[in-house]
Design a protein around this motif. Sequence first.
Motif, PDB file in Angstrom:
ATOM      1  N   ARG A 133       0.829  -1.205   0.000  1.00  0.00           N
ATOM      2  CA  ARG A 133       0.000   0.000   0.000  1.00  0.00           C
ATOM      3  C   ARG A 133       0.863   1.254   0.000  1.00  0.00           C
ATOM      4  O   ARG A 133       0.639   2.187  -0.782  1.00  0.00           O
ATOM      5  N   VAL A 137       1.001   4.377  -2.874  1.00  0.00           N
ATOM      6  CA  VAL A 137       0.410   5.675  -2.538  1.00  0.00           C
ATOM      7  C   VAL A 137       1.069   6.856  -3.263  1.00  0.00           C
ATOM      8  O   VAL A 137       0.361   7.722  -3.793  1.00  0.00           O
ATOM      9  N   VAL A 162      -6.490   7.663  -0.768  1.00  0.00           N
ATOM     10  CA  VAL A 162      -6.740   6.273  -0.376  1.00  0.00           C
ATOM     11  C   VAL A 162      -7.978   6.196   0.511  1.00  0.00           C
ATOM     12  O   VAL A 162      -8.119   6.960   1.468  1.00  0.00           O
ATOM     13  N   SER A 164      -9.805   3.267   2.842  1.00  0.00           N
ATOM     14  CA  SER A 164      -9.510   1.959   3.431  1.00  0.00           C
ATOM     15  C   SER A 164     -10.754   1.374   4.071  1.00  0.00           C
ATOM     16  O   SER A 164     -11.408   2.046   4.868  1.00  0.00           O
TER      17      SER A 164
END
Length: 467
Positions: A133, A137, A162, A164
């Motif tokens: 991840r 990013v 992002v 989540s």
Amino acid sequence: MTRRPPPDPSPAPGRRAAAAWWRSPWPWLLLTLPPALLGWWLAGGAPARQIPIRVGILHSLSGPSAARERALVDAETLAIDDINRAGGLLGRRVERIVADGASDPATFAKRAERLIREDKVDVLVGCSTASTRRAVVPTVESAEHLLVFPARHEGFDDSPAVVSLGPLPNQQLGPALAWCRRVLSASRFFLVGADDSWSRGAAAYASDQLAAGDASLVGDEVVPNAGGDMTAVTSRIIAAEPDVVCCLLGAEGAGQLLRRLREAGFGTADLPVLLLSVNEEDLRAMPRDDVTGAYVAATCFQGAVGDAERPAVRDGARDIALSFRRAYGADRAVSEQAITAYESIRLWAEAVRSAGTADVAAVRAAIRRQTLASLEGIVAIDPTTQHAWRNIAVGRVRPDGLVDRVWADNAPTRPVPFPATRSRAEWTRFFAAMERARAGRRDGLGADRDDASPRALPGAPAPGGAP
């Protein structure tokens, strides 16, 4: 003699009108416009609704993480198929483009770049670890794009690019520890984890939480080889006399630990073990004698699909389970992680409908206030952190490998990527130091012990000590 006026050189009125009509550009425009529009359509100028909306699915299809992440790809693919069977999004078909991150952060970053720049996807859905991840990013942020991350993670970061959906330690481990203290009267805890960001981050969070209450962490061990020999760890657990063992290991390591404890005379009826990284798909592949009776903390369980207390949610969950079985076989279990991956696509699709467009900027704005009905209840995105509010449940493994729920939160827990026990700056420094130490151990540098031996979790007390 009377002189007649000269004849008028202009045509008669009817002839004037006819001549003007033929000299006008409009009839020619009316005659040529339809063929021109048809040519434009055939040349690629079709209405936007004819162009598919593209979803980039980015997971490991090879390498050590592939076995775990293939289930997420299956779930995301199934969600897209379900959307298309219902007519697509905004009258457009949804197209998936799957890329293999090969269990390598650098490869994940390259694949993300290609999906965004070359394949022109409208969203990225994927990754399942902190390292992958965090590698993706910067690419997503520089392109002002969107990554929907479906997996549980340790926290200590957030990004406007992002969203989540997986639970954070304060949403999974925190309520589970509180349940153990309340229901099992536990005050002495022992943690066993792997040398990864999730285990170490969760252990630091647990250490802080227990220190704030009337409880103690009597031991903690990291197992570098999660599927290796658990004999030494088992001996330390027995010597520490905990009330509960919190196991942060995946299926292979958890199975080894449970077997060693049982062989030493400490089955799940004698020493409660709480599993935090094992799902129902894993459990069905593990020896029943080892796992039956263990506790599991998760957002939902397939065994609770028939729960009559929440019929509206129950029906949606049953549809997911039936879809999985039709697509992937009658014996396929639907794990918590697979359901969250499925929900990731659904949540993004709802944001597209709310925005009325698949444009990334508009969807990023819409998804921050999105909600979704799920098996656990309502999943809502927190607009400040862009993590999901999640419910947590504790279940007990039954002989068929499924899990019966024994407790569930009454309301979802707010996501806290940076728990209040330390400042944001302190958590950021902790994570950076943790990653440097892990990199040193991988390279054979700066390890305080041989990598073949368990090591104490950072941020937690020394084994046997008080928090």
